[in-house]
Design a protein around this motif. Structure first.
Motif, PDB file in Angstrom:
ATOM      1  N   LEU A 297      14.664 -66.404  -6.417  1.00  0.00           N
ATOM      2  CA  LEU A 297      15.438 -65.811  -5.327  1.00  0.00           C
ATOM      3  C   LEU A 297      16.144 -66.889  -4.504  1.00  0.00           C
ATOM      4  CD1 LEU A 297      13.025 -63.000  -4.092  1.00  0.00           C
ATOM      5  CD2 LEU A 297      14.991 -62.819  -5.624  1.00  0.00           C
ATOM      6  N   GLU A 298      15.666 -68.121  -4.595  1.00  0.00           N
ATOM      7  CA  GLU A 298      16.334 -69.233  -3.902  1.00  0.00           C
ATOM      8  C   GLU A 298      16.954 -70.144  -4.945  1.00  0.00           C
ATOM      9  OE1 GLU A 298      12.837 -70.437  -1.952  1.00  0.00           O
ATOM     10  OE2 GLU A 298      13.197 -69.232  -0.154  1.00  0.00           O
ATOM     11  N   GLY A 299      18.154 -70.640  -4.654  1.00  0.00           N
ATOM     12  CA  GLY A 299      18.829 -71.544  -5.583  1.00  0.00           C
ATOM     13  C   GLY A 299      19.610 -70.787  -6.641  1.00  0.00           C
ATOM     14  N   HIS A 300      20.307 -71.546  -7.471  1.00  0.00           N
ATOM     15  CA  HIS A 300      21.183 -70.960  -8.491  1.00  0.00           C
ATOM     16  C   HIS A 300      20.948 -71.653  -9.830  1.00  0.00           C
ATOM     17  CE1 HIS A 300      23.262 -69.460  -4.982  1.00  0.00           C
ATOM     18  NE2 HIS A 300      23.459 -70.697  -4.576  1.00  0.00           N
ATOM     19  N   ILE A 301      20.981 -70.879 -10.895  1.00  0.00           N
ATOM     20  CA  ILE A 301      20.995 -71.429 -12.250  1.00  0.00           C
ATOM     21  C   ILE A 301      22.395 -71.169 -12.824  1.00  0.00           C
ATOM     22  CG2 ILE A 301      20.019 -71.349 -14.566  1.00  0.00           C
ATOM     23  CD1 ILE A 301      17.980 -72.337 -12.508  1.00  0.00           C
ATOM     24  N   LEU A 302      23.058 -72.230 -13.264  1.00  0.00           N
ATOM     25  CA  LEU A 302      24.384 -72.116 -13.878  1.00  0.00           C
ATOM     26  C   LEU A 302      24.307 -72.651 -15.305  1.00  0.00           C
ATOM     27  CD1 LEU A 302      26.515 -73.710 -10.982  1.00  0.00           C
ATOM     28  CD2 LEU A 302      25.970 -71.314 -11.273  1.00  0.00           C
ATOM     29  N   CYS A 303      25.224 -72.197 -16.152  1.00  0.00           N
ATOM     30  CA  CYS A 303      25.324 -72.793 -17.486  1.00  0.00           C
ATOM     31  C   CYS A 303      25.805 -74.236 -17.327  1.00  0.00           C
ATOM     32  CB  CYS A 303      26.300 -72.000 -18.350  1.00  0.00           C
ATOM     33  SG  CYS A 303      25.767 -70.297 -18.627  1.00  0.00           S
ATOM     34  N   ASN A 304      25.265 -75.114 -18.146  1.00  0.00           N
ATOM     35  CA  ASN A 304      25.596 -76.536 -18.067  1.00  0.00           C
ATOM     36  C   ASN A 304      27.011 -76.766 -18.626  1.00  0.00           C
ATOM     37  OD1 ASN A 304      25.712 -79.391 -18.707  1.00  0.00           O
ATOM     38  ND2 ASN A 304      23.501 -79.440 -18.480  1.00  0.00           N
ATOM     39  N   PRO A 305      27.892 -77.455 -17.881  1.00  0.00           N
ATOM     40  CA  PRO A 305      29.263 -77.640 -18.371  1.00  0.00           C
ATOM     41  C   PRO A 305      29.369 -78.623 -19.532  1.00  0.00           C
ATOM     42  CG  PRO A 305      28.947 -78.891 -16.367  1.00  0.00           C
ATOM     43  CD  PRO A 305      27.691 -78.096 -16.572  1.00  0.00           C
ATOM     44  N   VAL A 306      28.368 -79.501 -19.661  1.00  0.00           N
ATOM     45  CA  VAL A 306      28.423 -80.548 -20.686  1.00  0.00           C
ATOM     46  C   VAL A 306      27.807 -80.065 -21.997  1.00  0.00           C
ATOM     47  CG1 VAL A 306      27.741 -82.922 -21.247  1.00  0.00           C
ATOM     48  CG2 VAL A 306      28.313 -82.318 -18.884  1.00  0.00           C
ATOM     49  N   ASP A 307      26.718 -79.296 -21.873  1.00  0.00           N
ATOM     50  CA  ASP A 307      25.986 -78.814 -23.045  1.00  0.00           C
ATOM     51  C   ASP A 307      25.712 -77.323 -22.841  1.00  0.00           C
ATOM     52  OD1 ASP A 307      24.151 -78.094 -24.954  1.00  0.00           O
ATOM     53  OD2 ASP A 307      22.696 -79.663 -24.498  1.00  0.00           O
ATOM     54  N   SER A 308      26.429 -76.480 -23.582  1.00  0.00           N
ATOM     55  CA  SER A 308      26.345 -75.024 -23.366  1.00  0.00           C
ATOM     56  C   SER A 308      24.967 -74.444 -23.673  1.00  0.00           C
ATOM     57  CB  SER A 308      27.388 -74.304 -24.232  1.00  0.00           C
ATOM     58  OG  SER A 308      28.681 -74.705 -23.882  1.00  0.00           O
ATOM     59  N   GLN A 309      24.111 -75.206 -24.363  1.00  0.00           N
ATOM     60  CA  GLN A 309      22.772 -74.695 -24.685  1.00  0.00           C
ATOM     61  C   GLN A 309      21.772 -74.964 -23.567  1.00  0.00           C
ATOM     62  OE1 GLN A 309      22.550 -72.744 -27.428  1.00  0.00           O
ATOM     63  NE2 GLN A 309      24.727 -73.230 -27.380  1.00  0.00           N
ATOM     64  N   THR A 310      22.162 -75.748 -22.569  1.00  0.00           N
ATOM     65  CA  THR A 310      21.235 -76.059 -21.476  1.00  0.00           C
ATOM     66  C   THR A 310      21.822 -75.544 -20.160  1.00  0.00           C
ATOM     67  OG1 THR A 310      22.184 -78.254 -21.127  1.00  0.00           O
ATOM     68  CG2 THR A 310      20.370 -78.104 -22.684  1.00  0.00           C
ATOM     69  N   TYR A 311      21.160 -75.865 -19.063  1.00  0.00           N
ATOM     70  CA  TYR A 311      21.503 -75.268 -17.776  1.00  0.00           C
ATOM     71  C   TYR A 311      21.552 -76.325 -16.686  1.00  0.00           C
ATOM     72  CZ  TYR A 311      20.669 -71.053 -20.363  1.00  0.00           C
ATOM     73  OH  TYR A 311      20.761 -70.079 -21.314  1.00  0.00           O
ATOM     74  N   MET A 312      22.158 -75.949 -15.571  1.00  0.00           N
ATOM     75  CA  MET A 312      22.071 -76.793 -14.387  1.00  0.00           C
ATOM     76  C   MET A 312      21.562 -75.925 -13.243  1.00  0.00           C
ATOM     77  SD  MET A 312      26.013 -77.338 -13.033  1.00  0.00           S
ATOM     78  CE  MET A 312      25.542 -77.837 -11.368  1.00  0.00           C
ATOM     79  N   ALA A 313      20.790 -76.529 -12.372  1.00  0.00           N
ATOM     80  CA  ALA A 313      20.308 -75.811 -11.199  1.00  0.00           C
ATOM     81  C   ALA A 313      20.987 -76.390  -9.974  1.00  0.00           C
ATOM     82  CB  ALA A 313      18.798 -75.949 -11.082  1.00  0.00           C
ATOM     83  N   LEU A 314      21.201 -75.528  -9.008  1.00  0.00           N
ATOM     84  CA  LEU A 314      21.884 -75.930  -7.777  1.00  0.00           C
ATOM     85  C   LEU A 314      21.074 -75.391  -6.611  1.00  0.00           C
ATOM     86  CD1 LEU A 314      24.663 -77.210  -6.973  1.00  0.00           C
ATOM     87  CD2 LEU A 314      25.541 -74.885  -6.859  1.00  0.00           C
ATOM     88  N   LEU A 315      20.728 -76.271  -5.697  1.00  0.00           N
ATOM     89  CA  LEU A 315      20.003 -75.864  -4.497  1.00  0.00           C
ATOM     90  C   LEU A 315      20.766 -76.373  -3.281  1.00  0.00           C
ATOM     91  CD1 LEU A 315      16.399 -76.774  -5.625  1.00  0.00           C
ATOM     92  CD2 LEU A 315      17.031 -74.525  -4.749  1.00  0.00           C
ATOM     93  N   CYS A 316      20.884 -75.538  -2.265  1.00  0.00           N
ATOM     94  CA  CYS A 316      21.595 -75.952  -1.063  1.00  0.00           C
ATOM     95  C   CYS A 316      20.645 -75.849   0.130  1.00  0.00           C
ATOM     96  CB  CYS A 316      22.824 -75.056  -0.855  1.00  0.00           C
ATOM     97  SG  CYS A 316      23.942 -75.744   0.374  1.00  0.00           S
ATOM     98  N   PHE A 317      20.606 -76.915   0.936  1.00  0.00           N
ATOM     99  CA  PHE A 317      19.753 -76.967   2.124  1.00  0.00           C
ATOM    100  C   PHE A 317      20.670 -77.159   3.331  1.00  0.00           C
ATOM    101  CE2 PHE A 317      17.376 -78.415  -1.506  1.00  0.00           C
ATOM    102  CZ  PHE A 317      16.124 -77.832  -1.368  1.00  0.00           C
ATOM    103  N   LYS A 318      20.704 -76.146   4.205  1.00  0.00           N
ATOM    104  CA  LYS A 318      21.674 -76.164   5.303  1.00  0.00           C
ATOM    105  C   LYS A 318      21.359 -77.263   6.317  1.00  0.00           C
ATOM    106  CE  LYS A 318      23.195 -72.009   6.585  1.00  0.00           C
ATOM    107  NZ  LYS A 318      23.287 -70.740   7.346  1.00  0.00           N
ATOM    108  N   ASN A 319      20.067 -77.483   6.584  1.00  0.00           N
ATOM    109  CA  ASN A 319      19.674 -78.483   7.587  1.00  0.00           C
ATOM    110  C   ASN A 319      19.636 -79.867   6.946  1.00  0.00           C
ATOM    111  OD1 ASN A 319      18.622 -76.924  10.211  1.00  0.00           O
ATOM    112  ND2 ASN A 319      18.190 -75.710   8.377  1.00  0.00           N
ATOM    113  N   GLY A 320      20.799 -80.464   6.785  1.00  0.00           N
ATOM    114  CA  GLY A 320      20.918 -81.770   6.135  1.00  0.00           C
ATOM    115  C   GLY A 320      21.162 -82.870   7.140  1.00  0.00           C
ATOM    116  N   SER A 321      22.364 -83.451   7.097  1.00  0.00           N
ATOM    117  CA  SER A 321      22.620 -84.641   7.915  1.00  0.00           C
ATOM    118  C   SER A 321      22.639 -84.332   9.415  1.00  0.00           C
ATOM    119  CB  SER A 321      23.935 -85.303   7.494  1.00  0.00           C
ATOM    120  OG  SER A 321      25.029 -84.459   7.762  1.00  0.00           O
ATOM    121  N   LEU A 322      23.005 -83.106   9.808  1.00  0.00           N
ATOM    122  CA  LEU A 322      23.012 -82.801  11.245  1.00  0.00           C
ATOM    123  C   LEU A 322      21.600 -82.911  11.817  1.00  0.00           C
ATOM    124  CD1 LEU A 322      25.547 -79.809  11.486  1.00  0.00           C
ATOM    125  CD2 LEU A 322      25.952 -82.238  11.888  1.00  0.00           C
TER     126      LEU A 322
END
Length: 413
Positions: A297-322
Motif C-alpha cells: 500500500l506504500e510505495g510503487h512497483i514499476l516495470c524496469n526500463p532497462v530489463d523488462s523481466q525485472t522491476y524497479m521500486a519507488l518510494l517517496c518520503f515527504k519529510n526530507g531536506s526541509l
C-alpha cells in the motif's frame, strides 16, 4: 524542456534548455503549471510543450548544431501527465508542413488543452471508485504495482470521462507526456512504454498488458485510445520527414521509446540488481532494482526500463531536506559543518536513542509529528543536540531500508 547530445564516447557535445515561465511568457504559467482555484487541480498547456520543442530546436539550429549526425533519439517525460489527441489529429501530425513551427500545425489537435500533471490531486473520488472496483487497495496494488493515487493517469482519465463525456468521445488517443513527446518526433502516435505505463493504475505489471477491470472502471473504449504498450528500449521507427526537411536530420535517425523521469533516473544512474539510489531533496526519493517485488500500500512497483523481466521500486518520503534543515537550524546554528561534527561525535546506533521526525503528514508511512524514544523504549520530550541529529539521520535511513525491504528489496551481504 532540456536537450542533451552525446557522442559515441558518451561525451556531452551539446546541452540547452527552455524555461517555460521565462522563455514562453505568453502561456502565463508559474513553475510551468497552472494551479486552479480549487488548489487541487494542476495542469500544463499542451501547446506550451510543443512550442518549447520548436524553440529549443531553433536554438540548436542557430548555434550551428549538425542534426545530420544524430543517429538516435530518446527522452524522458514527467510521469503521470497525460495528453488527449482529438479525432483526426493523426493526419495533421503525419502531414505537418516543414514550413511551419510544429505548434502552429498542431494547435487544433487536442481535445483537452490543459493537461493534468503529476501535481494534480483532484481525483479522490475516482481513486476510491477504482479501488472498490478492483476489490480493495491492496488488490489494485497487486495488479498495477500501486494502490490508487490521485495523480495516476487512470484516475485522471476517469475524471475527464465523468465530467466531460463529450470531450472524451472526441479523443482518439491518450498519450503520457513521454509517449506524447515521442509522437512529435515520429509523426505518428508513439506507444506507451512498460515502465512509464506502470504509473497509471492501468497496466498489469506482471503480464505487461492493460488490465481490463482497471480500464473498465475508468472509462469505456479506453484500450483502443491507449494503444499497445512496448518495452522501454524499443526502437519505434525513423524520425518524421518534418525534421529532415526543417532541421536536416538524417532520415535514418531512429526514435527509441521515451519513458518517465523516474525510470529514466534508474537507467541514467546505471543501477543494477541490488543497487539502491537515494535522492535527498525537499522530498527524499528512493529507487531500486528488484527481482521479485512485493507490491504494497506504500510505495510503487514499476516495470524496469532497462530489463523488462525485472522491476524497479519507488518510494517517496515527504519529510526530507526541509526536516533536516530545521534540525540543523535548531541544533547546529544553521551550519552543515556543525551538523556534521555533531553527527560524527556520536556512535552508530545512537546508544539506543531513536527518533521519527514528520513535520508534515508523511507519505511512507502515513504519520505526523516528532516522536523520540530512549534506549528503554520510553517516549521522551527531547534529546541532547548531537543525539537529536543522529536520531534524525538514522531514523530517516532506517525507514528507507525497512520500507524498501517490505517491497522486496534484499540487502546484499
Amino acid at each position: 524542456l532540456k536537450v542533451i547530445a552525446i557522442d559515441e564516447q558518451l561525451r556531452v557535445i551539446y546541452e540547452d534548455n527552455v524555461h517555460f515561465d521565462k522563455d514562453l511568457p505568453e502561456f502565463k504559467t508559474q513553475g510551468g503549471v497552472y494551479i486552479h482555484s480549487d488548489r487541487l487541480t494542476v495542469t500544463s498547456p499542451v501547446l506550451m510543450w510543443v512550442k518549447a520543442l520548436d524553440v529549443i530546436l531553433e536554438k540548436m539550429k542557430s548555434s550551428g548544431f549538425d542534426f545530420s549526425q544524430v543517429r538516435a533519439m530518446s527522452g524522458a517525460g514527467q510521469q503521470h501527465g497525460s495528453v488527449y489527441w482529438k479525432k483526426g489529429s493523426i493526419q495533421i501530425l503525419k502531414n505537418a508542413s516543414s514550413e511551419l513551427p510544429l505548434h502552429q500545425s498542431l494547435k487544433g489537435c487536442f481535445s483537452v488543452s490543459d493537461s493534468p500533471i503529476w501535481m494534480d490531486s483532484s481525483t479522490a473520488s475516482q481513486c476510491r471508485a477504482l479501488e472498490k472496483a478492483l476489490g480493495g487497495a491492496q488488490h489494485l496494488a497487486s495488479v498495477t504495482g500501486s494502490r490508487a493515487y490521485e495523480r495516476f493517469t487512470g484516475n485522471q482519465i476517469a475524471k475527464i470521462y465523468s465530467q466531460n463525456p463529450e470531450v472524451y468521445k472526441q479523443t482518439e488517443r491518450i498519450s503520457l507526456v513521454s509517449s506524447f513527446a515521442a509522437s512529435l518526433f515520429l509523426g505518428a502516435y508513439g506507444p506507451i512504454d512498460y515502465s512509464d505505463g506502470s504509473g497509471m493504475n492501468l497496466l498489469q505489471i506482471w503480464e505487461k498488458a492493460w488490465s481490463k477491470p482497471c480500464l473498465d472502471a475508468c472509462a469505456p473504449g479506453l484500450e483502443e485510445r491507449l494503444g499497445c504498450p512496448v518495452p522501454s528500449h524499443s526502437v519505434l521507427g525513423p524520425i518524421s520527414p518534418y525534421y529532415s526537411q526543417r532541421y536536416g536530420f538524417s532520415p535514418d535517425c531512429k526514435i527509441v521509446a521515451f519513458t518517465g523521469d523516474n525510470p529514466a533516473s534508474l537507467a541514467g544512474m546505471r543501477l543494477q540488481e541490488g543497487d539502491i539510489a537515494i535522492s535527498l531533496g525537499t522530498s527524499d526519493t528512493l529507487f531500486l532494482w528488484i527481482q521479485e517485488p512485493i507490491p504494497a500500500l506504500e510505495g510503487h512497483i514499476l516495470c524496469n526500463p532497462v530489463d523488462s523481466q525485472t522491476y524497479m521500486a519507488l518510494l517517496c518520503f515527504k519529510n526530507g531536506s526541509l526536516m533536516r534543515e530545521r534540525i540543523r537550524d535548531e541544533c547546529a546554528s544553521g551550519s552543515w559543518d556543525e551538523f556534521s561534527k555533531a553527527l560524527s561525535s556520536t556512535d552508530a546506533g545512537n546508544s539506543g536513542n531513536l527518533g521519527f521526525y514528520f513535520d508534515v503528514m508523511e507519505i511512507t508511512p502515513e504519520a505526523v509529528g516528532v516522536h523520540r524514544f530512549n534506549r528503554d523504549n520510553q517516549k521522551v520530550p527531547r534529546f541532547p543536540k548531537e543525539v537529536e541529529i543522529r536520531a534524525l539521520i538514522e531514523g530517516q535511513f532506517m525507514a528507507k531500508r525497512i520500507h524498501a525491504e517490505k517491497l522486496g528489496y534484499k540487502v546484499c551481504k
